[in-house]
Motif scaffolding. Structure first.
Motif, PDB file in Angstrom:
ATOM      1  N   MET A 145       0.838  -1.194   0.000  1.00 17.11           N
ATOM      2  CA  MET A 145       0.000   0.000   0.000  1.00 17.11           C
ATOM      3  C   MET A 145       0.882   1.257   0.000  1.00 17.11           C
ATOM      4  O   MET A 145       1.734   1.413   0.863  1.00 17.11           O
ATOM      5  N   ASN A 146       0.685   2.152  -0.971  1.00 19.42           N
ATOM      6  CA  ASN A 146       1.443   3.387  -0.955  1.00 19.42           C
ATOM      7  C   ASN A 146       0.777   4.401  -0.030  1.00 19.42           C
ATOM      8  O   ASN A 146      -0.331   4.177   0.473  1.00 19.42           O
ATOM      9  N   LEU A 147       1.437   5.533   0.175  1.00 18.37           N
ATOM     10  CA  LEU A 147       0.946   6.502   1.144  1.00 18.37           C
ATOM     11  C   LEU A 147      -0.386   7.108   0.718  1.00 18.37           C
ATOM     12  O   LEU A 147      -1.263   7.349   1.562  1.00 18.37           O
ATOM     13  N   LEU A 206       7.263   1.674   8.339  1.00 15.98           N
ATOM     14  CA  LEU A 206       8.318   0.723   8.698  1.00 15.98           C
ATOM     15  C   LEU A 206       8.299  -0.503   7.784  1.00 15.98           C
ATOM     16  O   LEU A 206       9.351  -1.012   7.392  1.00 15.98           O
ATOM     17  N   GLU A 207       7.110  -0.954   7.451  1.00 12.91           N
ATOM     18  CA  GLU A 207       7.015  -2.119   6.573  1.00 12.91           C
ATOM     19  C   GLU A 207       7.497  -1.785   5.165  1.00 12.91           C
ATOM     20  O   GLU A 207       8.002  -2.657   4.449  1.00 12.91           O
ATOM     21  N   SER A 210       6.136  -5.405  11.626  1.00 12.95           N
ATOM     22  CA  SER A 210       5.598  -4.780  12.832  1.00 12.95           C
ATOM     23  C   SER A 210       4.259  -5.391  13.190  1.00 12.95           C
ATOM     24  O   SER A 210       3.592  -6.025  12.361  1.00 12.95           O
ATOM     25  N   ALA A 211       3.876  -5.199  14.444  1.00 12.22           N
ATOM     26  CA  ALA A 211       2.565  -5.624  14.932  1.00 12.22           C
ATOM     27  C   ALA A 211       2.086  -4.575  15.916  1.00 12.22           C
ATOM     28  O   ALA A 211       2.889  -3.935  16.600  1.00 12.22           O
ATOM     29  N   ASP A 219       9.780  -7.199  14.110  1.00 14.81           N
ATOM     30  CA  ASP A 219      10.871  -6.319  14.527  1.00 14.81           C
ATOM     31  C   ASP A 219      10.431  -5.290  15.551  1.00 14.81           C
ATOM     32  O   ASP A 219      11.211  -4.889  16.419  1.00 14.81           O
ATOM     33  N   LEU A 220       9.177  -4.865  15.441  1.00 16.73           N
ATOM     34  CA  LEU A 220       8.695  -3.782  16.290  1.00 16.73           C
ATOM     35  C   LEU A 220       7.246  -4.022  16.682  1.00 16.73           C
ATOM     36  O   LEU A 220       6.439  -4.503  15.876  1.00 16.73           O
ATOM     37  N   ILE A 221       6.926  -3.689  17.930  1.00 13.16           N
ATOM     38  CA  ILE A 221       5.565  -3.812  18.454  1.00 13.16           C
ATOM     39  C   ILE A 221       5.121  -2.432  18.910  1.00 13.16           C
ATOM     40  O   ILE A 221       5.847  -1.748  19.644  1.00 13.16           O
TER      41      ILE A 221
END
Length: 297
Positions: A1-3, A69-70, A76-77, A156-158
């Motif tokens: 998905m783009n911005l 980040l993705e 990430s979650a 990697d990140l929560i």
């Protein structure tokens, strides 16, 4: 998905792209640097906590950071304190056995902190799958576990977000004087607010200790919360209507005015205490536009 697709999906204004590039793309870059260092040191996911009062934009910022980040190849979650509310029936029991105001979701004491801690623990595993709890505000109950999103590990990140995330208990003496009509008329002896304060002390601080990095979306005052929360409810109503789902459990303006009084005491206290502890504070104006950013590494 783009911005651009993200902006359209979340019904954000057209200038949100420039807003993102100015404020939040640099934030995502800082988080990337932090989690890279964390991985080199421990190999564990980096846990970010986002605090903001109702309607301040926590959920949108969380989704945006995951998107940014993705796009950089990082997994990430995210979940919210809202996702770990006690079930409707569990809160009814609290309302019957401890205090009637505890039947209403929101304040410390109405969350399943064990579920939150278990979710964080599962997300730190290095392989396999886990699921993220979800709460359905249209039914005022936890969503069926079969509908919880499945997450492939490792991540990697929560990101954990919530209106009272990072809040601390008040001195007992401060609880004696009611802060609004709800407290003066429906908690005349102070039992509810003392119970909430005790729950914050006994159970929530241990959850806060897991957060590596604190971000605060700071409202100018509690006075903004009514309008922001009303807009949030109307946005949810429109979404449910598009999906053909019931909206009878949603609140009108009168109900929201009473509802936010449940949150007022802790929100006011957190506006005073959390900024000095947060790693990053984004100060908002009444239109939720950032007017100032403070960074404390």
């Amino acid at each position: 998905m783009n911005l651009d697709t993200f902006i359209e999906e979340h019904q954000l204004p057209s200038d949100y792209r420039a807003y993102t590039q100015h404020w939040f793309a640099p934030l995502a870059k800082r988080l990337t640097e932090h989690l890279t260092a964390r991985h080199q040191f421990s190999g564990k996911p980096y846990i970010v906590g986002i605090n903001g009062c109702q309607g301040s934009g926590k959920s949108t910022l969380t989704a945006l950071l995951c998107h940014l980040l993705e796009a950089e190849g990082l997994r990430s979650a995210s979940f919210s304190l809202d996702d770990v509310y006690l079930t409707h029936s569990e809160r009814q029991v609290l309302g019957q056995t401890i205090h009637p105001l505890l039947a209403t979701r929101g304040v410390p004491g109405t969350h399943d902190i064990h579920l939150a801690l278990e979710t964080l623990k599962n997300l730190t595993q290095t392989s396999g799958h886990t699921s993220l709890p979800r709460f359905d505000k249209s039914t005022d109950d936890r969503a069926p576990q079969t509908s919880w999103p499945d997450i492939q590990l490792p991540v990697d990140l929560i990101i954990l977000e919530g209106w009272c995330l990072g809040s601390t208990p008040e001195e007992a003496a401060n609880l004696e004087t009611p802060i609004n009509t709800l407290e003066s008329q429906e908690d005349t002896q102070g039992h509810w607010r003392h119970y909430v304060n005790q729950q914050l002390q006994a159970h929530y601080l241990s959850l806060w200790e897991h957060v590596d990095y604190w971000i605060m979306l700071k409202a100018p005052s509690f006075d903004c919360v009514f309008q922001w929360r009303l807009e949030q409810e109307n946005k949810l109503r429109q979404k449910l209507q598009r999906e053909g789902k019931p909206t009878n459990n949603l609140m009108d303006s009168k109900a929201i005015q009473r509802f936010i009084q449940h949150y007022e005491r802790i929100t006011r206290h957190t506006l005073l205490t959390l900024p000095a502890k947060a790693n990053e504070v984004f100060e908002l104006d009444e239109q939720r536009q950032i007017t100032r950013h403070r960074l404390r590494e």
